[in-house]
Motif scaffolding. Structure first.
Motif, PDB file in Angstrom:
ATOM      1  N   ALA A   1     -35.992  11.690 -19.576  1.00  0.00           N
ATOM      2  CA  ALA A   1     -36.533  10.718 -19.077  1.00  0.00           C
ATOM      3  C   ALA A   1     -37.500   9.828 -20.084  1.00  0.00           C
ATOM      4  O   ALA A   1     -37.430   8.537 -19.999  1.00  0.00           O
ATOM      5  N   MET A   2     -38.040  10.526 -20.630  1.00  0.00           N
ATOM      6  CA  MET A   2     -38.960   9.989 -21.954  1.00  0.00           C
ATOM      7  C   MET A   2     -38.113   9.245 -22.963  1.00  0.00           C
ATOM      8  O   MET A   2     -38.337   8.083 -23.209  1.00  0.00           O
ATOM      9  N   ARG A   3     -36.948   9.914 -23.226  1.00  0.00           N
ATOM     10  CA  ARG A   3     -35.687   9.449 -24.136  1.00  0.00           C
ATOM     11  C   ARG A   3     -35.514   8.107 -23.570  1.00  0.00           C
ATOM     12  O   ARG A   3     -35.098   7.032 -24.378  1.00  0.00           O
ATOM     13  N   LYS A   4     -34.929   8.005 -22.305  1.00  0.00           N
ATOM     14  CA  LYS A   4     -34.541   7.013 -21.812  1.00  0.00           C
ATOM     15  C   LYS A   4     -35.401   5.748 -21.702  1.00  0.00           C
ATOM     16  O   LYS A   4     -35.219   4.686 -21.775  1.00  0.00           O
ATOM     17  N   MET A   5     -36.889   6.001 -21.448  1.00  0.00           N
ATOM     18  CA  MET A   5     -37.859   5.177 -21.359  1.00  0.00           C
ATOM     19  C   MET A   5     -38.035   4.521 -22.947  1.00  0.00           C
ATOM     20  O   MET A   5     -38.062   3.279 -22.722  1.00  0.00           O
ATOM     21  N   LYS A   6     -37.859   5.335 -23.912  1.00  0.00           N
ATOM     22  CA  LYS A   6     -37.973   4.707 -25.099  1.00  0.00           C
ATOM     23  C   LYS A   6     -37.095   3.779 -25.568  1.00  0.00           C
ATOM     24  O   LYS A   6     -37.099   2.733 -26.101  1.00  0.00           O
ATOM     25  N   ASN A   7     -35.848   4.312 -25.100  1.00  0.00           N
ATOM     26  CA  ASN A   7     -34.545   3.317 -25.486  1.00  0.00           C
ATOM     27  C   ASN A   7     -34.786   2.177 -24.881  1.00  0.00           C
ATOM     28  O   ASN A   7     -34.263   1.050 -25.169  1.00  0.00           O
ATOM     29  N   GLU A   8     -34.957   2.248 -23.582  1.00  0.00           N
ATOM     30  CA  GLU A   8     -35.203   1.073 -22.526  1.00  0.00           C
ATOM     31  C   GLU A   8     -36.153  -0.142 -23.447  1.00  0.00           C
ATOM     32  O   GLU A   8     -35.985  -1.084 -23.391  1.00  0.00           O
ATOM     33  N   PHE A   9     -37.354   0.319 -23.828  1.00  0.00           N
ATOM     34  CA  PHE A   9     -38.305  -0.390 -24.418  1.00  0.00           C
ATOM     35  C   PHE A   9     -37.748  -0.818 -25.690  1.00  0.00           C
ATOM     36  O   PHE A   9     -38.165  -2.023 -26.148  1.00  0.00           O
ATOM     37  N   MET A  10     -37.360  -0.036 -26.621  1.00  0.00           N
ATOM     38  CA  MET A  10     -36.832  -0.579 -27.898  1.00  0.00           C
ATOM     39  C   MET A  10     -35.567  -1.629 -27.370  1.00  0.00           C
ATOM     40  O   MET A  10     -35.626  -2.575 -28.203  1.00  0.00           O
ATOM     41  N   VAL A  11     -34.703  -1.645 -26.642  1.00  0.00           N
ATOM     42  CA  VAL A  11     -33.833  -2.681 -26.296  1.00  0.00           C
ATOM     43  C   VAL A  11     -34.203  -3.949 -25.996  1.00  0.00           C
ATOM     44  O   VAL A  11     -33.994  -5.114 -26.555  1.00  0.00           O
ATOM     45  N   ASN A  12     -35.295  -3.964 -25.049  1.00  0.00           N
ATOM     46  CA  ASN A  12     -36.135  -5.230 -24.765  1.00  0.00           C
ATOM     47  C   ASN A  12     -37.063  -5.558 -25.883  1.00  0.00           C
ATOM     48  O   ASN A  12     -37.052  -6.796 -25.928  1.00  0.00           O
ATOM     49  N   TRP A  13     -37.715  -4.658 -26.661  1.00  0.00           N
ATOM     50  CA  TRP A  13     -38.551  -5.332 -27.625  1.00  0.00           C
ATOM     51  C   TRP A  13     -37.612  -5.699 -28.687  1.00  0.00           C
ATOM     52  O   TRP A  13     -37.915  -6.957 -29.283  1.00  0.00           O
ATOM     53  N   ASP A  14     -36.392  -5.356 -28.946  1.00  0.00           N
ATOM     54  CA  ASP A  14     -35.645  -5.956 -29.943  1.00  0.00           C
ATOM     55  C   ASP A  14     -35.011  -7.187 -29.632  1.00  0.00           C
ATOM     56  O   ASP A  14     -34.443  -8.092 -30.422  1.00  0.00           O
ATOM     57  N   GLY A  15     -35.271  -7.710 -28.379  1.00  0.00           N
ATOM     58  CA  GLY A  15     -34.718  -8.716 -27.682  1.00  0.00           C
ATOM     59  C   GLY A  15     -33.083  -8.815 -27.347  1.00  0.00           C
ATOM     60  O   GLY A  15     -32.621  -9.714 -27.274  1.00  0.00           O
ATOM     61  N   LEU A  16     -32.844  -7.833 -27.359  1.00  0.00           N
ATOM     62  CA  LEU A  16     -31.068  -7.842 -27.003  1.00  0.00           C
ATOM     63  C   LEU A  16     -30.922  -8.249 -25.500  1.00  0.00           C
ATOM     64  O   LEU A  16     -29.787  -8.762 -25.358  1.00  0.00           O
ATOM     65  N   ARG A  17     -31.930  -8.239 -24.785  1.00  0.00           N
ATOM     66  CA  ARG A  17     -31.687  -8.622 -23.316  1.00  0.00           C
ATOM     67  C   ARG A  17     -32.403  -9.884 -23.061  1.00  0.00           C
ATOM     68  O   ARG A  17     -32.572 -10.464 -21.938  1.00  0.00           O
ATOM     69  N   THR A  18     -32.911 -10.632 -24.254  1.00  0.00           N
ATOM     70  CA  THR A  18     -33.568 -11.756 -23.822  1.00  0.00           C
ATOM     71  C   THR A  18     -33.068 -13.081 -24.195  1.00  0.00           C
ATOM     72  O   THR A  18     -31.987 -13.023 -24.974  1.00  0.00           O
ATOM     73  N   LYS A  19     -33.289 -14.198 -23.556  1.00  0.00           N
ATOM     74  CA  LYS A  19     -32.507 -15.412 -23.844  1.00  0.00           C
ATOM     75  C   LYS A  19     -33.365 -16.105 -24.927  1.00  0.00           C
ATOM     76  O   LYS A  19     -34.517 -15.749 -25.088  1.00  0.00           O
ATOM     77  N   ASP A  20     -32.477 -16.843 -25.617  1.00  0.00           N
ATOM     78  CA  ASP A  20     -33.171 -17.781 -26.561  1.00  0.00           C
ATOM     79  C   ASP A  20     -34.511 -18.616 -26.133  1.00  0.00           C
ATOM     80  O   ASP A  20     -35.402 -18.941 -26.971  1.00  0.00           O
ATOM     81  N   THR A  21     -34.403 -19.222 -24.849  1.00  0.00           N
ATOM     82  CA  THR A  21     -35.511 -19.964 -24.394  1.00  0.00           C
ATOM     83  C   THR A  21     -36.715 -19.011 -24.063  1.00  0.00           C
ATOM     84  O   THR A  21     -37.991 -19.465 -23.895  1.00  0.00           O
ATOM     85  N   GLU A  22     -36.605 -17.657 -23.884  1.00  0.00           N
ATOM     86  CA  GLU A  22     -37.817 -16.826 -23.737  1.00  0.00           C
ATOM     87  C   GLU A  22     -38.603 -16.589 -24.769  1.00  0.00           C
ATOM     88  O   GLU A  22     -38.300 -16.248 -25.836  1.00  0.00           O
ATOM     89  N   ARG A  23     -40.055 -16.684 -24.469  1.00  0.00           N
ATOM     90  CA  ARG A  23     -40.707 -16.534 -25.554  1.00  0.00           C
ATOM     91  C   ARG A  23     -41.792 -15.306 -25.144  1.00  0.00           C
ATOM     92  O   ARG A  23     -42.838 -15.638 -24.639  1.00  0.00           O
ATOM     93  N   VAL A  24     -41.464 -14.067 -25.402  1.00  0.00           N
ATOM     94  CA  VAL A  24     -42.220 -13.131 -25.179  1.00  0.00           C
ATOM     95  C   VAL A  24     -42.466 -12.225 -26.569  1.00  0.00           C
ATOM     96  O   VAL A  24     -41.461 -11.979 -27.517  1.00  0.00           O
ATOM     97  N   LEU A  25     -43.753 -12.034 -26.536  1.00  0.00           N
ATOM     98  CA  LEU A  25     -44.330 -11.496 -27.879  1.00  0.00           C
ATOM     99  C   LEU A  25     -44.625 -10.073 -27.567  1.00  0.00           C
ATOM    100  O   LEU A  25     -45.352  -9.860 -26.427  1.00  0.00           O
ATOM    101  N   VAL A  26     -44.504  -9.051 -28.019  1.00  0.00           N
ATOM    102  CA  VAL A  26     -44.757  -7.574 -27.881  1.00  0.00           C
ATOM    103  C   VAL A  26     -45.757  -7.274 -29.173  1.00  0.00           C
ATOM    104  O   VAL A  26     -45.353  -7.538 -30.227  1.00  0.00           O
ATOM    105  N   LEU A  27     -47.019  -6.959 -28.728  1.00  0.00           N
ATOM    106  CA  LEU A  27     -47.805  -6.822 -29.590  1.00  0.00           C
ATOM    107  C   LEU A  27     -48.363  -5.206 -29.445  1.00  0.00           C
ATOM    108  O   LEU A  27     -48.679  -4.972 -28.296  1.00  0.00           O
ATOM    109  N   ALA A  28     -48.283  -4.450 -30.590  1.00  0.00           N
ATOM    110  CA  ALA A  28     -48.545  -3.178 -30.415  1.00  0.00           C
ATOM    111  C   ALA A  28     -49.837  -2.662 -31.170  1.00  0.00           C
ATOM    112  O   ALA A  28     -49.876  -3.004 -32.426  1.00  0.00           O
ATOM    113  N   ALA A  29     -50.568  -1.670 -30.763  1.00  0.00           N
ATOM    114  CA  ALA A  29     -51.723  -1.270 -31.778  1.00  0.00           C
ATOM    115  C   ALA A  29     -51.591   0.524 -32.013  1.00  0.00           C
ATOM    116  O   ALA A  29     -51.020   0.871 -31.005  1.00  0.00           O
ATOM    117  N   THR A  30     -52.074   0.848 -33.092  1.00  0.00           N
ATOM    118  CA  THR A  30     -52.207   2.276 -33.261  1.00  0.00           C
ATOM    119  C   THR A  30     -53.141   2.805 -34.177  1.00  0.00           C
ATOM    120  O   THR A  30     -53.569   1.925 -34.888  1.00  0.00           O
TER     121      THR A  30
END
Length: 161
Positions: A49-78
């Motif tokens: 389940a954790m691997r699936k969650m990571k994969n889902e996050f990475m697919v969305n973060w990479d923009g594979l499921r976003t449209k060109d008109t969407e402006r979503v910024l992912v900001l991460a801290a570590t």
């Protein structure tokens, strides 16, 4: 069983967060301590389940499921940047971003300089200065150019000649 149900909810929550962010663009998704959430995916003891969650996050973060008109910024801290970026500090990344952001401005200044020199040589009046609306948007090529020109030359990685 409840623990597995909770773990299974992560993938759904990631979908919901990105879906909401895309509906209310422009938006920012901030992830604190991203190293805990998105550590190495090849961890053999990791729950499916954790691997699936990571994969889902990475697919969305990479923009594979976003449209060109969407402006979503992912900001991460570590607190462990070396686990994420092969050794670039926060200052290095900030400088990369600032230098890349200045590239379109430098281009328009160079263009104006050439136009000004050409009109003076012809004896014509100087052209009007460009406005902020004439400056092109920042793009990925700006970051690639800056990284290649500045950081590759300045930072010698282990094994470089």
């Amino acid at each position: 069983m409840e623990e597995l149900l909770w773990f299974g909810e992560g993938e759904k929550y990631v979908k919901v967060v990105f879906s909401l962010a895309s509906k209310i663009t422009p938006s920012v998704i901030f992830v604190d301590e991203v190293d805990n959430m998105l550590g190495r995916r090849e961890n053999t003891g990791e729950h499916e389940a954790m691997r699936k969650m990571k994969n889902e996050f990475m697919v969305n973060w990479d923009g594979l499921r976003t449209k060109d008109t969407e402006r979503v910024l992912v900001l991460a801290a570590t607190n462990r940047p070396f686990d994420l970026d092969e050794g670039y500090s926060g200052t290095d990344l900030k400088n990369l971003c600032v230098t890349a952001a200045n590239r379109p401005i430098k281009e328009i200044l160079e263009k104006e300089k050439k136009e000004h020199a050409a009109t003076l040589a012809e004896g014509k009046p100087a052209p009007a200065l460009s406005g902020s609306s004439d400056i092109r948007s920042l793009n990925i090529e700006d970051f690639k150019h800056v990284h290649q020109q500045v950081y590759q030359a300045a930072i010698k990685l282990p094994g470089d000649a």
